[in-house]
Write a protein that holds these residues in place. Structure first.
Motif, PDB file in Angstrom:
ATOM      1  N   TYR A 180      53.797  10.798  58.590  1.00 52.07           N
ATOM      2  CA  TYR A 180      53.923   9.421  58.086  1.00 52.07           C
ATOM      3  C   TYR A 180      55.279   8.811  58.434  1.00 52.07           C
ATOM      4  CZ  TYR A 180      49.639   9.917  55.304  1.00 52.07           C
ATOM      5  OH  TYR A 180      48.343  10.102  54.891  1.00 52.07           O
ATOM      6  N   THR A 181      56.255   9.644  58.735  1.00 49.82           N
ATOM      7  CA  THR A 181      57.565   9.166  59.170  1.00 49.82           C
ATOM      8  C   THR A 181      57.415   8.174  60.316  1.00 49.82           C
ATOM      9  OG1 THR A 181      58.587  11.271  58.580  1.00 49.82           O
ATOM     10  CG2 THR A 181      59.774   9.904  60.173  1.00 49.82           C
ATOM     11  N   HIS A 182      56.484   8.477  61.210  1.00 52.72           N
ATOM     12  CA  HIS A 182      56.343   7.741  62.460  1.00 52.72           C
ATOM     13  C   HIS A 182      55.299   6.628  62.386  1.00 52.72           C
ATOM     14  CE1 HIS A 182      58.432  11.393  63.474  1.00 52.72           C
ATOM     15  NE2 HIS A 182      57.370  12.090  63.156  1.00 52.72           N
ATOM     16  N   THR A 183      54.627   6.504  61.237  1.00 50.30           N
ATOM     17  CA  THR A 183      53.524   5.545  61.152  1.00 50.30           C
ATOM     18  C   THR A 183      53.545   4.654  59.923  1.00 50.30           C
ATOM     19  OG1 THR A 183      52.080   7.110  59.982  1.00 50.30           O
ATOM     20  CG2 THR A 183      51.991   7.130  62.405  1.00 50.30           C
ATOM     21  N   SER A 184      54.264   5.038  58.869  1.00 53.28           N
ATOM     22  CA  SER A 184      54.104   4.359  57.587  1.00 53.28           C
ATOM     23  C   SER A 184      55.193   3.332  57.293  1.00 53.28           C
ATOM     24  CB  SER A 184      54.043   5.363  56.433  1.00 53.28           C
ATOM     25  OG  SER A 184      53.885   4.661  55.215  1.00 53.28           O
ATOM     26  N   ILE A 185      54.857   2.092  57.538  1.00 48.38           N
ATOM     27  CA  ILE A 185      55.733   0.997  57.131  1.00 48.38           C
ATOM     28  C   ILE A 185      55.762   0.946  55.607  1.00 48.38           C
ATOM     29  CG2 ILE A 185      55.999  -1.526  57.167  1.00 48.38           C
ATOM     30  CD1 ILE A 185      54.675  -1.380  60.009  1.00 48.38           C
ATOM     31  N   GLY A 186      54.641   1.295  54.969  1.00 51.29           N
ATOM     32  CA  GLY A 186      54.558   1.279  53.506  1.00 51.29           C
ATOM     33  C   GLY A 186      55.545   2.217  52.839  1.00 51.29           C
ATOM     34  N   ILE A 187      55.707   3.417  53.369  1.00 52.66           N
ATOM     35  CA  ILE A 187      56.677   4.357  52.794  1.00 52.66           C
ATOM     36  C   ILE A 187      58.096   3.839  53.030  1.00 52.66           C
ATOM     37  CG2 ILE A 187      57.640   6.693  52.933  1.00 52.66           C
ATOM     38  CD1 ILE A 187      54.770   7.707  53.405  1.00 52.66           C
ATOM     39  N   GLY A 188      58.350   3.311  54.213  1.00 54.56           N
ATOM     40  CA  GLY A 188      59.661   2.714  54.476  1.00 54.56           C
ATOM     41  C   GLY A 188      59.974   1.587  53.505  1.00 54.56           C
ATOM     42  N   ASP A 189      58.984   0.732  53.234  1.00 57.01           N
ATOM     43  CA  ASP A 189      59.171  -0.364  52.285  1.00 57.01           C
ATOM     44  C   ASP A 189      59.373   0.148  50.863  1.00 57.01           C
ATOM     45  OD1 ASP A 189      58.960  -2.270  54.269  1.00 57.01           O
ATOM     46  OD2 ASP A 189      56.908  -2.861  53.771  1.00 57.01           O
TER      47      ASP A 189
END
Length: 137
Positions: free
Chosen positions: A76-85
């Motif tokens: 998810y590090t490389h795909t998740s804008i949601g986790i970054g937000d």
């Protein structure tokens, strides 16, 4: 007493079985017990999920009451804008960790949606990456 939450994302429940040449043969639960013994003055908690929304919910849950989060969001590090937000939206500092050196792997692993919002990034030191992150708080 400091409170630090370690959050692991997808497939990290398979540590000890999954690609031991990259991730080693130790389960995370065994390593976590070692960390708790080594840092008795820190209240360490652990959470793992293969589900993106559950990881976001956990960040929201601890993101205003813990002293730190150590996050290995896996793929998810490389795909998740949601986790970054989610990291951007909480107050608790987050240190991104990876067991492997993601820059020595496939090119898609060179992008992180976590890093821009993290306190720091530690990668490539095996399971010791988690301990280095704990020491940063």
């Amino acid at each position: 007493m400091k409170k630090i939450m370690i959050i692991n994302g997808p497939n990290l429940n398979l540590l000890g079985k999954r690609e031991p040449e990259i991730y080693g043969s130790l389960t995370f639960q065994d390593y976590f017990e070692t960390l708790k013994s080594k840092y008795p003055s820190i209240e360490l908690s652990y959470y793992q999920s293969n589900v993106e929304g559950e990881l976001i919910n956990k960040l929201h849950e601890v993101g205003f009451s813990f002293d730190g989060v150590v996050l290995n969001a896996g793929a998810y590090t490389h795909t998740s804008i949601g986790i970054g937000d989610a990291i951007k939206g909480i107050e608790t500092p987050v240190v991104e960790v990876h067991i492997s050196n993601t820059f020595s792997r496939e090119e898609f692993r060179h992008q992180s949606y976590i890093s821009p919002n993290a306190k720091g990034v530690i990668l490539g030191f095996g399971m010791q990456s988690y301990e280095l992150a704990i020491q940063s708080f």
